[in-house]
Design an enzyme around this catalytic site. Structure first.
Site, mmCIF file in Angstrom:
data_model
loop_
_atom_site.group_PDB
_atom_site.id
_atom_site.type_symbol
_atom_site.label_atom_id
_atom_site.label_comp_id
_atom_site.label_asym_id
_atom_site.label_seq_id
_atom_site.Cartn_x
_atom_site.Cartn_y
_atom_site.Cartn_z
ATOM 1 N N LYS A 73 1.088 -0.712 0.111
ATOM 2 C CA LYS A 73 -0.251 -0.279 0.032
ATOM 3 C C LYS A 73 1.105 0.821 -0.117
ATOM 4 O O LYS A 73 1.636 1.072 0.587
ATOM 5 C CB LYS A 73 -0.883 0.280 1.240
ATOM 6 N N VAL A 74 0.801 2.013 -1.092
ATOM 7 C CA VAL A 74 1.488 3.358 -1.003
ATOM 8 C C VAL A 74 0.236 4.815 -0.600
ATOM 9 O O VAL A 74 -0.411 4.655 -2.085
ATOM 10 C CB VAL A 74 2.508 3.373 -2.448
#
Ligand code: G3P
Length: 226
Positions: free
Chosen positions: A86-87
């Site tokens: 997750k960014v």
């Protein structure tokens, strides 16, 4: 629509999976903090606990592209090669998403508050984008509508990206997104349990049981199978 568990407590995850075949687990740094333990060790344990075809999503905390890539590689090595990284959708994040996609990494763009952020993340190569539905509602916006707009944009533009809507306060928000056809939702255990709970169902079940038991009492001695 995939339904994932937005939580990191092993007992909660195990108990939810015992009751229903969920599609995976999502975490963020705040969710991991609630467990007061080594986050990497915990994520490895979650990976081992859930079925191999369930997804695991975990978030980076760096705010530079180099830092995000380094963290992503560390997690992929330490936890699982096929996990979702997750960014958050900052400028550095979008560049990292693009580079990670080139490496074949599964990326979930997160902390999304506008449809354009999601569109740009999808173009950069994210597999999922996570709009924060309830947080948007609390800001006076319409979280369900933002998530639905993102979903429609991905379909109109034939993009290989789906909405993984996050941040829910109630089952109604989840239902509204289910009606819009979004690809996935992730919610806390209390919201997931509320998706299937209805007191009227419990009462109906109880009444049926009582009626049948009183029928058996009434026709005692008669073979009910004939
Ligand atoms: O990962 C994002 C999501 O978990 C946020 O949920 O409930 O903290 O708004 P919430």
């Amino acid at each position: 629509m995939l339904v994932l568990i937005d939580h990191a407590n092993l007992k909660e995850i195990e108990s939810l999976y015992e009751a229903y075949p969920y599609d995976g687990v999502t975490t963020n740094p705040s969710i991991l903090r609630n467990e007061h333990t080594n986050p990497i060790k915990l994520l490895k344990e979650i990976r081992k606990l859930i079925p191999s075809d369930s997804q695991l999503h975990a978030q980076v905390i760096s705010d530079t592209t180099e830092g995000i890539l380094e963290e992503a590689h560390f997690m992929l090595d330490a936890i699982a090669e096929d996990m979702f990284i997750k960014v958050p959708v900052s400028a550095a994040g979008l560049k990292a998403i693009h580079l990670l996609k080139k490496e074949g990494v599964n990326v979930t763009a997160t902390a999304i508050y506008t449809a354009m952020q999601a569109f740009m993340a999808g173009k950069a190569g994210a597999r999922y984008t996570a709009p924060y539905v309830n947080r948007l509602d609390n800001m006076g916006a319409d979280g369900v509508q933002v998530a639905a707009d993102i979903h429609n944009m991905f379909r109109i533009h034939n993009m290989e990206c789906d909405v993984l809507a996050a941040s829910f306060k109630n089952s109604q928000q989840v239902l509204n997104l289910c009606k819009k056809g979004v690809g996935a939702v992730t919610a806390a255990p209390e919201v997931l349990r509320a998706l299937i709970k209805h007191d009227a169902t419990f009462t109906a079940e109880e009444n049926f049981e009582n009626d049948y038991l009183s029928l058996i009492e009434e026709v005692k001695g008669i073979n009910l199978k004939r």
